[in-house]
Enzyme design. Structure first.
Site, PDB file in Angstrom:
ATOM      1  N   CYS A   1      40.876  10.655 -17.684  1.00  0.00           N
ATOM      2  CA  CYS A   1      42.016  11.562 -17.526  1.00  0.00           C
ATOM      3  C   CYS A   1      43.345  10.788 -17.519  1.00  0.00           C
ATOM      4  O   CYS A   1      43.763  10.317 -18.571  1.00  0.00           O
ATOM      5  CB  CYS A   1      41.818  12.430 -16.293  1.00  0.00           C
TER       6      CYS A   1
ATOM      7  N   HIS B   1      36.604  14.114 -15.765  1.00  0.00           N
ATOM      8  CA  HIS B   1      36.367  13.221 -14.618  1.00  0.00           C
ATOM      9  C   HIS B   1      34.865  13.012 -14.385  1.00  0.00           C
ATOM     10  O   HIS B   1      34.287  13.663 -13.504  1.00  0.00           O
ATOM     11  CB  HIS B   1      36.967  13.831 -13.346  1.00  0.00           C
TER      12      HIS B   1
ATOM     13  N   GLU C   1      33.407  10.836 -12.804  1.00  0.00           N
ATOM     14  CA  GLU C   1      33.148  10.324 -11.449  1.00  0.00           C
ATOM     15  C   GLU C   1      33.051  11.461 -10.431  1.00  0.00           C
ATOM     16  O   GLU C   1      32.656  11.242  -9.290  1.00  0.00           O
ATOM     17  CB  GLU C   1      34.245   9.317 -11.045  1.00  0.00           C
TER      18      GLU C   1
END
Ligand code: GLN
Length: 194
Positions: free
Chosen positions: A83, A176, A178
Site C-alpha cells: 500500500c 495489506h 499483513e
C-alpha cells in the site's frame, strides 16, 4: 559497510510495521524493525509497510535512511512494499504531494487513494499467479497501478486493476497481506532473489 546481512527487516518509521513483524513471526522468522542506518546494515531483505506514504517519505529523509536504502535497493536488495510502501517504491506518483519523490525501485505509475474510492476500504478474494487458492486481500485507501514497465510481472488484478506485481528484486501490493492471517504473499516475497 554492512558485513552480515542475515535478517529480514521491516521499515518501522510509521504505519503497519508491527503486523508485518507478527506475520513473519507466525512463519517462524524473526524480522527486525528498521529505524536507523545501523538497523539497515543488519538486514538482507526489507518490507516497506502500509501507512501514509508522505509521512514515510518525510521520516526516511529525517532519519537519513533514504540514501542508504536507495543504494541497497539499486544493488538488488529484495524489497516488499504494501500500500503506502508500494507508493514509496514506485517510479511515478499521481495525486501525490508536490514534494513526494518515490524511490524508483520498480517501473510502475501509481495513483494514490484511487482504488475503491467510493468505499475507502474493502476485502476481496483475489487470484494470484502461482497460488492455487484465492487470497483474502484487505484494501485500505489503496493506490491504483496505472502503468507498468516491460520488466514488471503482474501477479494479481481486481476489476482489471493491477494489485500485485514485481520485478527481479521487488514485490508490491496495493493491499495489506499483513492484515490477513495468510502468509502466502510473504512467502512469495521471501522467495525473491534466492
Ligand atoms: N493512501 C495512503 C498513502 O497515500 C496509503 C494507504 C495505506 O497504506 N493503507 O500513503
Amino acid at each position: 559497510m554492512a558485513t552480515n546481512h542475515l535478517q529480514v527487516g521491516v521499515l518501522a518509521l510509521q504505519g503497519a510495521f508491527e503486523s508485518h513483524i507478527k506475520t513473519f513471526e507466525t512463519m517462524g522468522i524473526e524480522a527486525i524493525p528498521v529505524r536507523s542506518t545501523q538497523d539497515l546494515e543488519r538486514v538482507h531483505k526489507i518490507v516497506i509497510p502500509g501507512g501514509e506514504s508522505t509521512a514515510i517519505q518525510m521520516l526516511l529523509e529525517s532519519s537519513s535512511l533514504r540514501q542508504p536504502l536507495s543504494e541497497r535497493l539499486s544493488h538488488g536488495m529484495p524489497v516488499f512494499g504494501t500500500c503506502a510502501g508500494m507508493i514509496v517504491l514506485s517510479k511515478v506518483i499521481l495525486d501525490g504531494r508536490e514534494d513526494q519523490s518515490p524511490l524508483n525501485a520498480i517501473d510502475i505509475v501509481v495513483r494514490r487513494n484511487a482504488f475503491g474510492r467510493q468505499i475507502d476500504s474493502f476485502e476481496s478474494e483475489i487470484n494470484v499467479k502461482g497460488l492455487t487458492e484465492p487470497f483474502p486481500a484487505v484494501f485500505i485507501r489503496a493506490p491504483i497501478v496505472e502503468a507498468v514497465g516491460d520488466d514488471v510481472e503482474v501477479y494479481a488484478k481486481v476489476d482489471d486493476q493491477i494489485v500485485l506485481c514485481g520485478n527481479a528484486s521487488t514485490l508490491v501490493a496495493s493491499f495489506h497481506p499483513e492484515l490477513s492471517s495468510d502468509t502466502r504473499i510473504h512467502e512469495i516475497f521471501l522467495s525473491i532473489g534466492e
